[in-house]
Design a protein around this motif. Structure first.
Motif, short mmCIF file in Angstrom:
data_model
loop_
_atom_site.label_atom_id
_atom_site.label_comp_id
_atom_site.label_asym_id
_atom_site.label_seq_id
_atom_site.Cartn_x
_atom_site.Cartn_y
_atom_site.Cartn_z
N GLY A 152 0.83 -1.21 0.00
CA GLY A 152 0.00 0.00 0.00
C GLY A 152 0.86 1.25 0.00
O GLY A 152 0.49 2.27 -0.60
N ALA A 153 2.02 1.18 0.64
CA ALA A 153 2.89 2.35 0.72
C ALA A 153 3.36 2.80 -0.67
O ALA A 153 3.73 3.96 -0.84
CB ALA A 153 4.09 2.05 1.63
N THR A 154 3.33 1.91 -1.65
CA THR A 154 3.75 2.31 -3.01
C THR A 154 2.74 3.29 -3.62
O THR A 154 3.08 4.03 -4.54
CB THR A 154 3.91 1.10 -3.95
N LEU A 155 1.51 3.29 -3.11
CA LEU A 155 0.48 4.19 -3.67
C LEU A 155 0.77 5.63 -3.26
O LEU A 155 0.79 6.54 -4.10
CB LEU A 155 -0.92 3.78 -3.18
N GLY A 156 1.01 5.82 -1.97
CA GLY A 156 1.38 7.15 -1.49
C GLY A 156 2.68 7.61 -2.15
O GLY A 156 2.88 8.80 -2.39
N GLY A 157 3.54 6.63 -2.45
CA GLY A 157 4.82 6.94 -3.10
C GLY A 157 4.64 7.76 -4.37
O GLY A 157 5.47 8.61 -4.69
#
Ligand code: HEM
Length: 204
Positions: free
Chosen positions: A124-129
């Motif tokens: 999920g952190a790749t989305l905010g990335g």
């Protein structure tokens, strides 16, 4: 006749994950310094060093756990090597990278469900990335080739890889106890990460 909006099916485990971690996400997002006026290259370097100190042991623990579901391909989703490359591009020497503090308070990995909860957070952190990548490019002039590859680790494939991950999660048969274990692992991953970043003094 009016076209009916297509309803998107959200599998129960994803509903539980979102309900169980949304507050933690908001709290962490608020404390991360990506949008801070005080963020310069040195502060970004310290932040990425702290990320490295979390991702390295956590990904190693996942690999060593032998709990990753057999039909899940973890290798193309590992991100420590990208963080390592960013630190090198930012001018951190290899010996200094090898001496960086490493987090030891990690979520417990004792089942496929716990792996999936941890992976939900890391994927999920790749989305905010995608938002952070634009901000760091504008603010510090850093891109994938000079120290910010981690923020765009999947590049143009980010959306597709997230959808693949959600589809995988949704396709796994899970009873209520397993769903609870997935959410508990995701919850612990968020709190371990926040505590670690706090101890490295990189949060607001
Ligand atoms: C300032 C930093 C951050 C920002 C601005 C941010 C922003 C976002 C945004 C906009 C989304 C939704 C994207 C979409 O639905 O297309 C998202 C999703 C998510 N982010 Fe972050 N994020 C940040 C940091 C993090 C960190 C550090 C983690 C975990 C270590 C994380 C974990 C997640 C997860 C798990 C989701 C998926 C939620 C879901 O749809 O189920 N985020 N983030």
């Amino acid at each position: 006749m009016q076209a009916k909006a297509r309803e998107v099916y959200v599998p129960p485990v994803l509903q539980d994950l979102r309900a169980g971690t949304a507050d933690l996400h908001i709290a962490l997002e608020k404390r991360l310094p990506f949008f801070s006026d005080a963020l310069d290259i040195q502060a970004f370097q310290r932040l990425m060093q702290a990320y490295y100190g979390f991702y390295l042991p956590l990904e190693s623990a996942l690999l060593d756990s032998h709990c990753i579901p057999a039909d899940f391909d973890l290798t193309p989703r590992l991100k420590t090597a990208t963080l390592h490359g960013d630190l090198q591009a930012l001018g951190v020497a290899d010996e200094a990278i090898n001496r960086l503090p490493i987090c030891s308070q990690l979520p417990q990995i004792n089942s496929g469900a716990s792996c999936l909860g941890i992976l939900y957070v890391l994927e999920g952190a790749t989305l905010g990335g995608q938002i952070l990548r634009r901000e760091i490019s504008a603010r510090l002039g850093l891109e994938a080739d000079n120290g910010a590859a981690f923020l765009d680790v999947y590049g143009a494939a980010t959306g597709r890889r997230w959808r693949d991950f959600m589809e995988y999660l949704g396709s796994r048969p899970m009873d209520a106890d397993e769903r609870k274990a997935v959410v508990a692992a995701a919850h612990t991953t968020f709190s371990c990460f926040e505590r670690w970043l706090e101890s490295r003094e990189v949060l607001a």
